[in-house]
Each structure stands twice: as structure tokens, then as C-alpha cells.
Design an enzyme around this catalytic site. Structure first.
Site, PDB file in Angstrom:
ATOM      1  N   LYS A  14       0.790  -1.139  -0.049  1.00 31.02           N
ATOM      2  CA  LYS A  14       0.113  -0.080   0.034  1.00 31.02           C
ATOM      3  C   LYS A  14       0.843   0.908  -0.132  1.00 31.02           C
ATOM      4  CE  LYS A  14       0.610   1.621   4.397  1.00 31.02           C
ATOM      5  NZ  LYS A  14       1.472   2.599   4.772  1.00 31.02           N
ATOM      6  N   ASP A 141      -3.089  -1.270   9.899  1.00 33.54           N
ATOM      7  CA  ASP A 141      -3.097  -1.267   8.318  1.00 33.54           C
ATOM      8  C   ASP A 141      -3.855  -2.325   7.716  1.00 33.54           C
ATOM      9  OD1 ASP A 141      -2.123   1.174   8.159  1.00 33.54           O
ATOM     10  OD2 ASP A 141      -0.120   0.620   7.788  1.00 33.54           O
TER      11      ASP A 141
END
Ligand code: C5P
Length: 297
Positions: A14, A141
Site C-alpha cells: 500500500k 493497516d
């Protein structure tokens, strides 16, 4: 037993197209305001049934991931089996390509891919909400990687998320200096740099986050100050990406990697060429328009 014998799933990196660090919450953690996107650069997770009870983990790829029992993939597998009330008898294979402690969410993505893959292997006993809650317990996350789309706005520790229709895929370049920037140290140094001054209020303009022009206008990362101060090669590399035509170029997460997003491959490759002699490790990749599909057999 329902389901296939093995499931293989890519676990993408990401990037944060925007990452603001807001006030310190009662928990001691800071509230964040974030825009997440995913990259084609990915690890691969494979899960398969085993005749032996327990969780067995094999890691390949030469990225140091520490002892297996502390790996988030291992912990995700244990948490999954607790949640479904089954004794594990599973082999996990993890092929690492995403650098560790790089701000690219590699460990979190691996954990999310493990949850998704185990859920498929077992005939989908858990729904989306249950997977998200399991993911949130594993790490801040992780839930992003369990959303329907690989583009989202995030608040809180990053676990309060709004999944959005993805932006068109764009070429991207990731560069890593070869040294980690530990998350705790990044938060601590940012607090020192800010002193008593509260973070400036700067609300996320949601309506503008629907195309790359709007995203580029609001691209920012509060961790750039501590990271650029700690690792001097980073700031000139971000500048070089912008000069080569990046739509936006930023630190990734709390560091230590940086990334650029480009309108076309020529601009991305020109940035790669201009960074080739800096000593930074480079990955040519692109942003994702959809999550990778699992392969089952
Ligand atoms: O998430 P992780 O445990 O890796 O974070 C390491 C440290 O970074 C925490 O102990 C905390 O001091 C700081 N942190 C924070 N706010 C967050 C995430 C991490 O202050 N949202």
C-alpha cells in the site's frame, strides 16, 4: 471438508496518497487521516491443508521477517482458526517481495491475504465484517487490505475506513534506501519537531479525491520531516521524481521508502533512470484498479 486444497493470493503493497498525523488519543496512539491505495508490487501467500496439526510457515524471498511465530501471517492463521473454532492443520507459504519496515504495509497485507485465503480454503465461514474485525485486531493497516476496493479514506488508527471506487491505474515507482525507519521513532520525532503546537486542522476534501488531479493537489505526508531528516538521501529522490514528471511523489507511510505516481510509463521510466545511480533500490510498478484474484486448486 468444503473448499479447495490450496489457495494462492497476492498481497499488494500500500501507499498513502495522504497521511496526516492528528492528535494523540487516550490510548496513546495518534489519530490519523489517510488516503490508501495499493500497488501491483506484491508478496504472495499460499495456504494449504496439512496432515499435521498446527500452523507451519515457510518464508521465501530473502526479506528478513523475523521468527515465524511473530510473523503477522502466522498470527493471522492462529486468529482465523480461533474465530471459526477449529484446530489448525495448515501450511502457509509466504514469498516476500515488498521490503520490510518500509511504510508499504507488507506485513499487514500478508496478514490480510492469509485471512482471505484461509476463509476461501475453508468454504467462507466468515463474512466481510468478521474478517475486518479480525484484521483490525492484528494491526491498524490490516483492514484496508480486506475492503472491497484498493482505494480508501481512513481515520482513527487507520481502522475506520471508507472504501471508494478506484482511480484509473497509473505507473508508479518505489524507491527504498535500504535502512528501516521504525514507526515508533517516526511518531516520537514528529512530536518533538512539533513541540507543544497542535497539528494544524486541515480537513480532507473528500469531494476532490475522485481523480488523480484532486489527489495530487492534496498529497501530503506528515512523516516527511522526521524521515527526510533521518535519511538524507530521501528528499532529493522525491524531488528527482517530481522533476521527472511525477503527478505526486511522497514518503510511503512512516518511511523509509518513497514513491511516485506518473501519468505514463515513459515518465515513470525517466524517473527510474534519474534515480538509478543514487544507491536506492527501485521497483517499477503501478497502482491497482482492483484486488488480485485468488488462485485455488
Ligand atoms: O503500530 P505500531 O505498534 O507498530 O506502532 C509503534 C508505535 O508508534 C506505537 O507504540 C506508538 O508509539 C506509535 N503510534 C502512534 N499512533 C499510531 C500508530 C503508532 O502514536 N496511530
Amino acid at each position: 471438508m468444503n473448499g479447495p486444497a490450496f489457495v494462492r493470493l497476492d498481497a499488494p503493497a500500500k501507499i498513502n496518497l495522504r497521511l496526516r498525523v492528528l492528535e494523540r488519543m487516550q490510548s496513546g496512539y495518534h489519530a490519523l487521516e489517510s488516503v490508501f491505495a495499493a500497488l501491483a508490487l506484491a508478496d504472495t501467500v499460499e495456504v494449504s491443508r496439512s496432515a499435521r496439526p498446527g500452523v507451519e510457515l515457510r518464508v521465501e524471498g530473502g526479506v528478513d521477517t523475523g521468527p515465524p511465530e511473530r510473523n503477522l501471517v502466522y498470527r493471522a492463521a492462529v486468529a482465523f482458526h480461533e474465530a471459526v473454532g477449529a484446530e489448525p492443520a495448515v501450511c502457509l507459504g509466504l514469498t516476500k517481495r515488498i521490503p520490510s519496515a518500509a511504510g508499504l504495509g507488507g506485513g499487514s497485507s500478508d496478514a490480510a491475504a492469509t485471512l482471505r485465503a484461509l476463509n476461501l480454503l475453508n468454504g467462507r465461514p466468515l463474512g466481510e465484517a468478521a474478517l475486518l474485525m479480525l484484521g483490525a485486531r492484528l494491526g491498524s493497516d490490516v483492514p484496508f487490505f480486506l475492503l472491497p476496493t484498493p482505494y480508501a479514506l481512513g481515520w482513527g488508527r487507520g481502522e475506520r475506513l471508507l472504501s471508494l471506487p478506484t482511480l484509473p491505474a497509473r505507473p508508479a515507482l518505489v524507491a527504498h534506501p535500504g535502512v528501516p525507519m521504525p514507526t515508533g521513532a517516526a511518531f516520537a520525532r514528529l512530536a518533538e519537531l512539533r513541540g507543544a503546537a497542535p497539528p494544524d486542522a486541515w480537513a480532507l476534501p473528500l469531494a476532490e479525491m475522485v481523480d488523480w488531479t484532486g489527489v495530487a493537489r492534496h498529497a501530503a505526508n506528515d512523516f516527511e520531516r522526521p524521515a527526510f531528516e533521518t535519511i538524507p538521501s530521501l528528499a532529493p529522490a522525491v524531488t528527482a521524481m517530481r522533476e521527472a514528471g511525477a503527478e505526486l511523489a511522497l514518503l510511503a507511510g512512516s518511511g523509509a521508502s518513497i514513491f511516485g505516481v506518473f501519468m505514463d510509463e515513459d515518465a515513470r521510466d525517466a524517473a527510474g533512470a534519474s534515480l538509478a545511480r543514487t544507491g536506492l533500490a527501485l521497483w517499477k510498478t503501478e497502482t491497482l484498479g482492483a484486488w488480485p484474484e485468488p488462485v485455488a486448486g
